[in-house]
Write an enzyme that holds these catalytic residues in place. Structure first.
Site, mmCIF file in Angstrom:
data_model
loop_
_atom_site.group_PDB
_atom_site.id
_atom_site.type_symbol
_atom_site.label_atom_id
_atom_site.label_comp_id
_atom_site.label_asym_id
_atom_site.label_seq_id
_atom_site.Cartn_x
_atom_site.Cartn_y
_atom_site.Cartn_z
ATOM 1 N N GLY A 8 0.806 -1.219 0.000
ATOM 2 C CA GLY A 8 0.000 0.000 0.000
ATOM 3 C C GLY A 8 0.835 1.262 0.000
ATOM 4 N N SER A 10 1.262 3.357 -2.257
ATOM 5 C CA SER A 10 0.667 4.471 -3.004
ATOM 6 C C SER A 10 -0.353 5.254 -2.189
ATOM 7 C CB SER A 10 0.011 3.954 -4.295
ATOM 8 O OG SER A 10 -1.032 3.047 -3.998
ATOM 9 N N GLY A 11 -0.732 4.738 -1.013
ATOM 10 C CA GLY A 11 -1.655 5.459 -0.142
ATOM 11 C C GLY A 11 -0.937 6.509 0.691
ATOM 12 N N ILE A 13 -0.617 6.975 3.993
ATOM 13 C CA ILE A 13 0.213 6.468 5.083
ATOM 14 C C ILE A 13 1.394 5.686 4.521
ATOM 15 C CG2 ILE A 13 0.279 4.843 7.010
ATOM 16 C CD1 ILE A 13 -2.535 5.788 7.749
ATOM 17 N N GLY A 14 1.153 4.843 3.519
ATOM 18 C CA GLY A 14 2.245 4.095 2.906
ATOM 19 C C GLY A 14 3.305 4.995 2.324
ATOM 20 N N SER A 136 -6.037 -0.170 13.267
ATOM 21 C CA SER A 136 -6.981 0.934 13.470
ATOM 22 C C SER A 136 -7.470 0.903 14.907
ATOM 23 C CB SER A 136 -8.174 0.810 12.525
ATOM 24 O OG SER A 136 -9.183 1.758 12.860
ATOM 25 N N TYR A 149 -14.712 -4.117 8.659
ATOM 26 C CA TYR A 149 -13.428 -3.427 8.790
ATOM 27 C C TYR A 149 -12.926 -3.505 10.227
ATOM 28 C CZ TYR A 149 -10.072 0.472 8.711
ATOM 29 O OH TYR A 149 -8.945 1.246 8.823
#
Length: 241
Positions: A8, A10-11, A13-14, A136, A149
């Protein structure tokens, strides 16, 4: 030179994790699914800043059962895995369907677990292997409209507690960084009014930033963090923790 896979990347946080670890001297595999241009641009930016390190975009759809083997086959030296890949469906549990539940479980939990099984030997070579999952606060508190989630985020912590006991003797640590309300593009979709209402309930008086999460990840990836294992660390500004 240490190397990490960031799932991840590209997000928001990543990307923050990638930039911080690049500054720490790490070479990185930058995973993406759909956002190829973002990952390639990030690799290019980091390569210009740190020309002696390697930054390699790698694509995989974690909802695909073949993705873990595909990723593992493209990895060579590996000292850490950061699981920052994520998605959610905002809906009542009564309205969800099996496909949504399956997608969330594969992206957040099953895909990363299958990958870690395949790369465990690589992570053990240095005696300082590191695994960090981005969880989370909802894994602890739960969230209406995000039941599945919340469930998979709680399961990430359960996985970390159990797996850490198996691999501690190999020098591998397994931990979760659990953000609270973070200022990301995904959360921006809720609108300014909703975010302002959340901000008023956060003791720190602000939303968290991706950099706040990247700092916690950096701490856990440090070679001196070998006695922090099986933990979930809440980075919430005091909110719902």
């Amino acid at each position: 030179m240490a190397s990490a896979l960031i799932l991840g990347a590209s997000g928001d946080i990543g990307t923050a994790v990638a930039k911080r670890q690049a500054a720490e001297g790490w070479s990185l595999y930058l995973h993406y699914n759909q956002h190829e241009a973002t990952a390639v641009a990030l690799a290019s930016e980091l390569s210009k800043q740190y020309p002696r390190q390697d930054f390699i975009p790698v694509q995989a759809d974690l909802t695909d059962l073949d993705a873990p083997a595909k990723l593992a086959g493209n990895l060579f030296a590996l000292d850490a895995v950061v699981v920052a890949s994520g998605m959610t469906y905002y809906e009542l549990f009564a309205d969800t369907n099996l496909q949504h539940m399956s997608d969330l479980m594969r992206v957040h939990l099953l895909g990363p677990m299958a990958l870690l099984k395949l790369v465990q030997a690589k992570l053990a070579r240095s005696g300082q292997g590191r695994i960090v999952l981005i969880g989370s606060v909802y894994g602890q508190q739960g969230s209406a409209m995000e039941v599945t989630y919340s469930t998979v985020k709680a399961a990430q912590s359960g996985f970390a507690r159990a797996y850490a006991q198996e691999v501690a003797s190999l020098g591998i640590t397994v931990n979760v960084v659990a953000p609270g309300a973070i200022d990301t593009k995904m959360n921006a979709s809720f609108g300014a009014a909703a975010l302002d209402a959340v901000r008023e309930t956060i003791p720190a008086g602000r939303l968290g930033t991706p950099s706040d999460i990247a700092y916690a990840v950096k701490t856990l990836l440090d070679p001196e963090a070998g006695y922090i294992n099986g933990q979930t660390i809440y980075v919430t500004g005091g909110w719902q923790a």
